[in-house]
Design an enzyme around this catalytic site. Structure first.
Site, PDB file in Angstrom:
ATOM      1  N   VAL A 155       0.860  -1.192   0.000  1.00 16.00           N
ATOM      2  CA  VAL A 155       0.000   0.000   0.000  1.00 16.00           C
ATOM      3  C   VAL A 155       0.895   1.241   0.000  1.00 16.00           C
ATOM      4  O   VAL A 155       1.771   1.379   0.857  1.00 16.00           O
ATOM      5  CB  VAL A 155      -0.913   0.023   1.243  1.00 16.00           C
ATOM      6  CG1 VAL A 155      -1.789   1.276   1.242  1.00 16.00           C
ATOM      7  CG2 VAL A 155      -1.789  -1.221   1.303  1.00 16.00           C
ATOM      8  N   GLY A 209       3.520   8.262 -17.877  1.00 16.43           N
ATOM      9  CA  GLY A 209       4.101   6.974 -17.479  1.00 16.43           C
ATOM     10  C   GLY A 209       3.540   6.384 -16.199  1.00 16.43           C
ATOM     11  O   GLY A 209       4.010   5.355 -15.739  1.00 16.43           O
ATOM     12  N   LYS A 227      -6.259  -2.575  -1.796  1.00  9.90           N
ATOM     13  CA  LYS A 227      -5.542  -1.859  -0.730  1.00  9.90           C
ATOM     14  C   LYS A 227      -6.453  -1.635   0.480  1.00  9.90           C
ATOM     15  O   LYS A 227      -5.992  -1.693   1.634  1.00  9.90           O
ATOM     16  CB  LYS A 227      -5.010  -0.528  -1.262  1.00  9.90           C
ATOM     17  CG  LYS A 227      -3.911  -0.741  -2.320  1.00  9.90           C
ATOM     18  CD  LYS A 227      -3.578   0.550  -3.059  1.00  9.90           C
ATOM     19  CE  LYS A 227      -2.527   0.302  -4.128  1.00  9.90           C
ATOM     20  NZ  LYS A 227      -2.398   1.438  -5.072  1.00  9.90           N
TER      21      LYS A 227
END
Lengths: 354, 354
Positions: A155, A209, A227
């Site tokens: 996370v 990106g 998460k």
């Protein structure tokens, strides 16, 4: 002072970044942290594998050609990926698992972890899959085998979220959290606020990106959901599976929604959250939410991530930092190894001093 | 499972809040944290002192009259403050020091710490004074005596700043920090942005109960300066004294300054900061600074505090949370005791297992 032998499973951007850190910082770590790392095994689906009981030089490893079977060019190398063999046979203290995340099965990463523990080796991983889908089983197995299992990077890359909540805030009674846990979706919403269309904003994130070629898992909230499961289970003591978490992404947000919020000084954010009620029941969700400007997450912009923990004794505490990045995620692995080192020192160096 | 005997030096708002936590949570701590606290000594300049080798009931202690010599009404109580005697003679494992901060001498708090260490007792404190002015000496003495010294509450109450930086971010190479480290001055600047005069804003903060009757130390930056010294010495390895830190407050900020910034989407904040250069030299200052809205500290409003750490490997990480409050500061003491407990467990429980 210690030397830890490590085997790297997966040799993509994160583990390559870790090797560059080893090359640049190993001597400094020995002085400042009390250990250095020695790479005794590598395996990668594309690049092949390597077993080097005395250790391979980090610089040599970084120089291999990034082509199919590229590891075969080194002593002890072989063009085939042999992850299980590397995990079992290379004399590693620590398996550094950084393979891809399969969100449905978390394989083969779960099997890599199990195999490592069975072989008496600790595991550090940045992989959300095994932590979200099998943390309880894996933690139990690691305890039985008396080895470590650390996963800070699952996370928010190296930003210390799990360790902050579990260690530094122990006893504060965390009752819930809200987080911006995916940089791509947060970036896209922020750019849409500035007038871009959804498609234009996604294209821009891809150019920069940090959005995947297929950004579905980011914008639909599925990455965040894993998460949320990890944090809810780890920090609130829940036992959730991904399907227990209701999940919607940012696809339903219209320019008009965003404009209306901004005109009222508010912000839309894709929030992953969980809350424990008085009976200890934990509910969790991923949902686009309209936040007042005073909310600590309202001003988190771009690819930055943040989590606000609600506590009984300390009110709200927010940690903000990078949510991705190769070096930042490689640092997560280092921070996990530092934790293993401290736990081991507690065992062996202090002894029975009192 | 453990019982720690504690002596409370100073019995103002923070230590009274700790006693209310002990009353409310002691049983839960035994289950969740592995220890409970037993109060064996109290001393307070105004209320007198108490030595109770078997422990005084938290509820009884909270019921005493808050008047001169009030502790004399309890068994073992006495109307005079006898801090040194309590520290030496009450059979405490841990001295909980929460007396006033003397910014020039840090006395008598430094002497309390020394005396505790000499008597073989650990110290937890929320007092900036001894940590800012004598941390090196006190840490060394504690190590020599094989006892603990923890002081998370000296900066940002229970928000885990020191522990986050030193433990959870170990190895990330922290090169500097910038912080909003005083709630009163941040509140005043925020209200001035909304059109109040300096005096009106200060009066409002006093009404709300978080500005002192004499707010000079807050608005002149002197409170922040002590915290900058603590963080710079603790986290950047500096050896600064308060006079080494250039310091100006918010008194020079005019309504026109604030208005001009807001009209450009920027914010003035009173920032405490320090930076380490390539030679390891640390420079530090307290200064009102105009921040772009994208700065992580620009949106920290009201009495909330925050610190942004700059790191080599992880970029910027910000922690935001309460900077004051009785319960929040009492939690800092609990978090220090949890750390002492873990360190002790590493010593005694794991033993020489490997």
């Amino acid at each position: 002072m210690a030397v830890y032998n490590v085997s790297l499973i997966g040799f993509g951007g994160v583990n390559r970044a870790l090797v560059s850190l080893i090359r640049n910082y190993n001597d400094e770590w020995m002085k400042k942290l009390g250990f250095r790392l020695n790479i005794v095994g590598v395996s990668d689906l594309h690049l092949g594998s390597l077993i080097s009981p005395n250790g391979v030089d980090a610089e040599e490893l970084l120089k291999i050609k990034m082509e199919k079977g590229g590891l075969a060019s080194l002593d002890g190398g072989c063009p085939d990926p042999r992850s299980m063999e590397v995990i079992r046979q290379a004399p590693a203290d620590i398996i550094v698992e950084a393979t891809f995340t399969d969100p449905k099965t978390a394989e083969p990463a779960i099997s890599y972890c199990r195999t490592a523990f069975e072989a008496g080796r600790s595991v550090v991983t940045t992989n959300k899959g095994p932590v979200a889908l099998a943390a309880r089983e894996l933690i139990k197995l690691a305890q039985q085998k008396n080895v470590g299992f650390e996963y800070e990077g699952a996370v928010m890359s190296g930003t210390p979220v799990i360790r902050l909540a579990k260690k530094s805030m122990a006893g504060a009674d965390i009752t819930g959290f809200q987080g911006i846990l995916n940089g791509t979706s947060n970036y896209v919403v922020g750019r849409m606020e500035m007038g871009l269309s959804f498609n234009e904003a996604v294209a821009e994130a891809q150019e920069k990106g940090f959005a995947e070629a297929n950004p579905a898992a980011d914008v639909e909230g599925l990455d965040i959901r894993l998460k949320v499961v990890i944090l809810a289970n780890e920090i609130l003591g829940a036992n959730l599976k991904p399907d227990d978490v209701s999940c919607s992404g940012i696809l339903g947000l219209t320019p008009a929604d965003l404009e209306d919020a901004v005109s009222h000084g508010e912000r839309w954010k894709l929030i992953g959250s969980a809350e424990k009620d008085e009976d200890g029941f934990v509910s969790a969700q991923v949902k686009a939410s309209r936040l007042p400007s005073s909310h600590p997450l309202a001003s988190i912009s771009g690819a930055t991530n943040a989590v606000t923990f609600s506590t009984e004794l300390l009110g709200d505490v927010t940690v903000t930092g990078p949510g991705a990045g190769r070096i930042e995620t490689a640092y997560a692995l280092l921070s996990d190894i530092i934790t293993l080192h401290h736990d081991r020192c507690s065992f062996t160096e202090k002894g029975d001093a009192e």
